[in-house]
Design a protein around this motif. Structure first.
Motif, short mmCIF file in Angstrom:
data_model
loop_
_atom_site.label_atom_id
_atom_site.label_comp_id
_atom_site.label_asym_id
_atom_site.label_seq_id
_atom_site.Cartn_x
_atom_site.Cartn_y
_atom_site.Cartn_z
N ALA A 34 1.05 -1.10 0.05
CA ALA A 34 0.07 0.17 -0.14
C ALA A 34 0.82 1.26 -0.16
CB ALA A 34 -1.14 0.15 1.60
N GLU A 35 0.53 2.64 -1.19
CA GLU A 35 1.31 3.44 -0.79
C GLU A 35 0.15 4.63 -1.42
OE1 GLU A 35 3.37 6.55 -0.69
OE2 GLU A 35 4.45 4.45 -0.35
N ALA A 104 -5.11 3.95 -11.62
CA ALA A 104 -5.23 2.43 -11.90
C ALA A 104 -4.36 1.55 -11.78
CB ALA A 104 -5.00 3.43 -13.70
N ASP A 105 -3.22 1.86 -11.57
CA ASP A 105 -2.38 0.93 -10.97
C ASP A 105 -2.54 0.21 -9.54
OD1 ASP A 105 -0.01 1.97 -12.17
OD2 ASP A 105 -0.07 4.16 -11.17
N GLU A 106 -4.32 0.45 -9.08
CA GLU A 106 -4.07 -0.72 -7.70
C GLU A 106 -4.77 -1.52 -8.48
OE1 GLU A 106 -6.86 0.95 -4.47
OE2 GLU A 106 -7.83 0.41 -4.96
N LYS A 127 -2.50 -1.35 -2.84
CA LYS A 127 -3.29 -0.39 -3.34
C LYS A 127 -2.93 0.64 -2.74
CE LYS A 127 -6.79 0.54 -0.59
NZ LYS A 127 -8.71 0.95 -1.12
N VAL A 128 -3.64 2.04 -3.45
CA VAL A 128 -3.38 3.20 -3.32
C VAL A 128 -4.43 4.07 -2.24
CG1 VAL A 128 -3.42 5.12 -5.22
CG2 VAL A 128 -3.23 2.76 -6.10
N ARG A 129 -3.67 4.25 -1.62
CA ARG A 129 -4.33 5.14 -0.75
C ARG A 129 -4.92 6.76 -0.82
NH1 ARG A 129 0.70 3.74 3.93
NH2 ARG A 129 0.19 1.72 4.19
#
Length: 246
Positions: A34-35, A104-106, A127-129
């Motif tokens: 996650a980032e 979109a990278d999630e 996971k996109v925070r």
């Protein structure tokens, strides 16, 4: 005495061979990473084996569209995606780095390996925070207004007069549609006739997390401020003209 059918013997033999092969080689990958958006994440895929290994194919695949993003013989400098870096090390590790993370990278990513010791695959997830890129005041002839841009996930603007929530007196100006990167622009105007208040708190609320992400103070426009600037400018022009004529 137990009697084994040909089908049962085949299943037993397959299980024995599979177990033996699994002991010869294993594939391990990062779990959930996650980032915040605009940050960087790296997914690692490691090979563990007991015998001499010959890699035929080693790759990271994005499951959302099936695109192969990284393979063990990639040249990082020649990669067509400037946000994606790929590195294969002598320790038999394949690293996929996603730079400037976007919504979109999630999703899920698969690491696949074909070698002389068999075929393996394992999964990792990104996971996109929640995040925002910035905020700015918005010109308003009546009351105050503010705007947050590059917001993820979708948010709302809440207004506060000191500790009092006055959002019910505001109007949201955002369209509710994300841009091509999956980000949202969120803006709102607070209509008020109370000129005694100099500033209001404009806060970004993320409904999906139930928390405020950031806030900023917005000052009331100075009444007649624009007119004063124009008058000062006109006086300066007349003064310069008088000097030239004299």
């Amino acid at each position: 005495m137990a009697v084994f059918t040909p089908a049962a013997l085949f299943l037993w033999f397959f299980a024995v061979v599979t177990t033996a092969t699994n002991r010869l080689m294993e594939l391990r990958a990062s779990g959930l990473v996650a980032e915040q958006c605009h940050g960087n994440v790296t997914l690692l895929c490691d090979i563990s084996h007991d015998k001499t290994l010959k890699v035929n194919h080693f790759s990271w695949i994005r499951m959302a569209d099936g695109e192969t993003l990284c393979t063990f013989n990639d040249d990082a400098e020649a990669k067509k995606h400037n946000r994606i870096l790929c590195k294969y090390t002598d320790q038999e590790q394949l690293a996929l780095t996603l730079r400037h993370l976007l919504p979109a990278d999630e999703g899920n990513y698969t690491c696949k390996l074909r070698s002389n010791l068999g075929i393996r695959h394992t999964m990792s997830a990104v996971k996109v925070r929640e995040c925002f890129q910035g905020s700015e005041p918005v010109p308003s002839s009546s009351g105050v207004a503010c705007r947050f841009y590059g917001v993820y996930p979708q948010g709302e603007v809440h207004w506060f007069d000191r500790d009092k929530n006055v959002t019910d007196k505001s109007t949201a100006d955002n369209s509710g549609k994300p841009d091509r990167h999956g980000m949202y622009n969120v803006s709102s105007r607070l209509l008020t006739e109370d000129r005694s208040r100099e500033e209001y708190n404009c806060s970004l609320w993320i409904p999906s997390t139930g928390a405020y992400l950031t806030s900023t103070l917005v000052r009331m426009p100075v009444k007649g401020g624009a007119t004063s600037v124009h008058i000062v400018g006109l006086v300066w022009v007349l003064f310069r003209t008088w000097i030239l004529i004299a």
